[in-house]
Design an enzyme around this catalytic site. Structure first.
Site, PDB file in Angstrom:
ATOM      1  CD1 TRP A 102     -10.406   1.591  -1.658  1.00 57.71           C
ATOM      2  CD2 TRP A 102      -9.824   0.433  -3.496  1.00 57.71           C
ATOM      3  NE1 TRP A 102      -9.816   2.454  -2.562  1.00 57.71           N
ATOM      4  CE2 TRP A 102      -9.440   1.792  -3.677  1.00 57.71           C
ATOM      5  CE3 TRP A 102      -9.554  -0.481  -4.517  1.00 57.71           C
ATOM      6  CZ2 TRP A 102      -8.809   2.241  -4.842  1.00 57.71           C
ATOM      7  CZ3 TRP A 102      -8.927  -0.029  -5.672  1.00 57.71           C
ATOM      8  CH2 TRP A 102      -8.561   1.312  -5.826  1.00 57.71           C
ATOM      9  CG  ASP A 172      -6.665  -3.607   0.405  1.00 56.22           C
ATOM     10  OD1 ASP A 172      -5.561  -3.062   0.599  1.00 56.22           O
ATOM     11  OD2 ASP A 172      -7.441  -3.288  -0.527  1.00 56.22           O
ATOM     12  CE  LYS A 196      -4.132   4.417  -1.974  1.00 56.91           C
ATOM     13  NZ  LYS A 196      -4.819   3.260  -2.496  1.00 56.91           N
TER      14      LYS A 196
HETATM   15  C1  LIG Z   1      -5.396   2.459  -3.306  1.00 57.12           C
HETATM   16  C2  LIG Z   1      -6.017   1.214  -2.831  1.00 57.12           C
HETATM   17  C3  LIG Z   1      -6.010   0.037  -3.610  1.00 57.12           C
HETATM   18  C4  LIG Z   1      -5.443  -0.017  -5.009  1.00 57.12           C
HETATM   19  O1  LIG Z   1      -4.078   0.070  -5.007  1.00 57.12           O
HETATM   20  P1  LIG Z   1      -3.236  -0.094  -6.373  1.00 57.12           P
HETATM   21  O2  LIG Z   1      -1.853  -0.208  -5.836  1.00 57.12           O
HETATM   22  O3  LIG Z   1      -3.490   1.136  -7.178  1.00 57.12           O
HETATM   23  O4  LIG Z   1      -3.686  -1.318  -7.067  1.00 57.12           O
HETATM   24  C5  LIG Z   1      -6.579  -1.101  -3.072  1.00 57.12           C
HETATM   25  N1  LIG Z   1      -7.126  -1.099  -1.858  1.00 57.12           N
HETATM   26  C6  LIG Z   1      -7.155   0.008  -1.074  1.00 57.12           C
HETATM   27  C7  LIG Z   1      -7.775  -0.055   0.274  1.00 57.12           C
HETATM   28  C8  LIG Z   1      -6.613   1.187  -1.553  1.00 57.12           C
HETATM   29  O5  LIG Z   1      -6.632   2.296  -0.778  1.00 57.12           O
END
Ligand SMILES: *Cc1c(COP(=O)(O)O)cnc(C)c1O
Length: 360
Positions: A102, A172, A196
């Site tokens: 990521w 993030d 999540k």
């Molecule tokens: C799942 C995830 C993403 C991507 O998320 P989307 O909403 O599908 O764009 C980005 N960063 C992390 C750490 C993730 O776990």
């Protein structure tokens, strides 16, 4: 009703109590005669839902008053571009910490807009570690420092918040937000895709310090400018109304459960149980450094990958599903966000031990 223990990394389980509440309110929200899905986002009913969700999130995370909370679309991935677009403020470079897949995606997107200075990179360990503060080669003139506190695929999590002085820290938190208390004031910007640990897909949350708003260049499309959404209460256009409502139910559920302190204790206990089984076993292994092990995404491999299919099939018979690891890592991954009950982890532990006794 048969709900299985779903270890999906995302979209992930939601608390059953939240789903039941949504079910009760599905056709008629609070005597309005409408489903939340059918409401005008500017009507008084929906405004009360939206406001309460934000208030509950602010209470749960103890978000200081000088931060805006935005409810956006486009997932976490849109933020990879919106962050440089909005935060460069005329500067030429930004600092990025690379701890896995990521991080890399965020870096690739930022490179479209600026010089990306990789201030630490753990590829030498196969992304099984986090850099120490002393290893961060920070540039005091960077527009911001970006990192991924929890790498969802590798199962690698920072055990500290980087100190970046006057340079805003951007995180993030897609797969770790709401997993435990954090000090929001340490960050310039926090973002997370909802699917999540927040609610259904379709929503991304951005928590941004107010002084970072209004730096985007004139050419920035309105939809990609944080100020547009901050000024418009995230209602410049139609937001993801139902996902926002569901997120609100999750925030209220967290409050009822005792808030993030209670979540953190439970999450640590859940993760500890799984790592204990892995570490005591001859069959299972996890390569992540002890201080960097994720509380939310527990990865493990079997000593013989030929056993993977039998492990997964037997797990499914015990109602333990979606345990297959990401294709880039292989093995297994148990994602154990807030909504995964402790009984789900106990059931997985029991299955892992049973499988090792018979097949290991
Ligand atoms: C799942 C995830 C993403 C991507 O998320 P989307 O909403 O599908 O764009 C980005 N960063 C992390 C750490 C993730 O776990």
């Amino acid at each position: 009703m048969a709900r299985k223990f779903n270890f999906s990394a995302g979209p992930a389980m939601l608390p059953t109590a939240v789903m039941q509440r949504a079910q009760q309110e599905m056709l008629d929200w609070n005597g309005s005669g409408m489903s939340v899905m059918e409401m005008s986002h500017r009507g008084k009913e929906y405004m009360s839902i939206a406001t309460k969700a934000e208030q509950d999130l602010r209470a749960v995370m103890d978000i200081p008053d000088n931060y805006k909370v935005l409810f956006l679309q486009g997932g976490a991935s849109s933020q990879f571009a919106m962050i440089p677009l909005n935060l460069l403020g005329g500067k030429q470079s930004a600092d990025y910490i690379n701890t896995g897949i990521w991080s890399k995606k965020a870096i690739a997107e930022a490179k479209r807009y600026c010089n990306v200075n990789i201030v630490a990179d753990t590829s030498h360990s196969g992304f099984t570690t986090v850099p120490t503060q002393a290893e961060l080669n920070l540039n005091p003139d960077a527009a911001y420092v970006h990192y991924t506190p929890n790498e969802t695929i590798g199962g690698v999590e920072f055990d500290y918040i980087p100190e970046t002085g006057d340079v805003p820290l951007v995180a993030d938190m897609s797969s770790t937000i709401l997993s435990r208390p954090i000090d929001v004031s340490r960050f310039g910007l926090i973002y997370a895709g909802a699917q999540k640990n927040i609610g259904p897909a379709g929503l991304a949350i951005v928590i941004i310090r107010e002084d970072l708003l209004g730096q985007a260049p004139e050419s920035t499309p309105a939809m990609f400018n944080y100020k547009t959404h901050a000024d418009g209460g995230s209602m410049y256009n139609t937001p993801a109304t139902y996902s926002w409502y569901m997120a609100g139910l999750v925030f209220a559920w967290i409050r009822e459960q005792g808030g993030l302190a209670a979540m953190g204790e439970r999450n640590k206990r859940k993760a500890d149980k799984l790592y204990a089984v892995i570490d005591q076993s001859e069959l299972y292994a996890n390569p992540v450094a002890a201080n960097a092990r994720s509380w939310m995404n527990v990865t493990f491999t079997l000593a013989d990958p030929d056993l993977d299919a039998a492990f997964l099939a037997g797990a499914a018979e015990h109602d333990l599903i979606t345990l297959k690891g990401h294709r880039s890592v292989g093995g297994m991954r148990a994602s154990i966000y807030n909504a995964m009950p402790e009984e789900g982890v106990d059931a997985l532990v029991a299955w892992m031990q049973e499988f090792e006794r018979h097949r290991g």
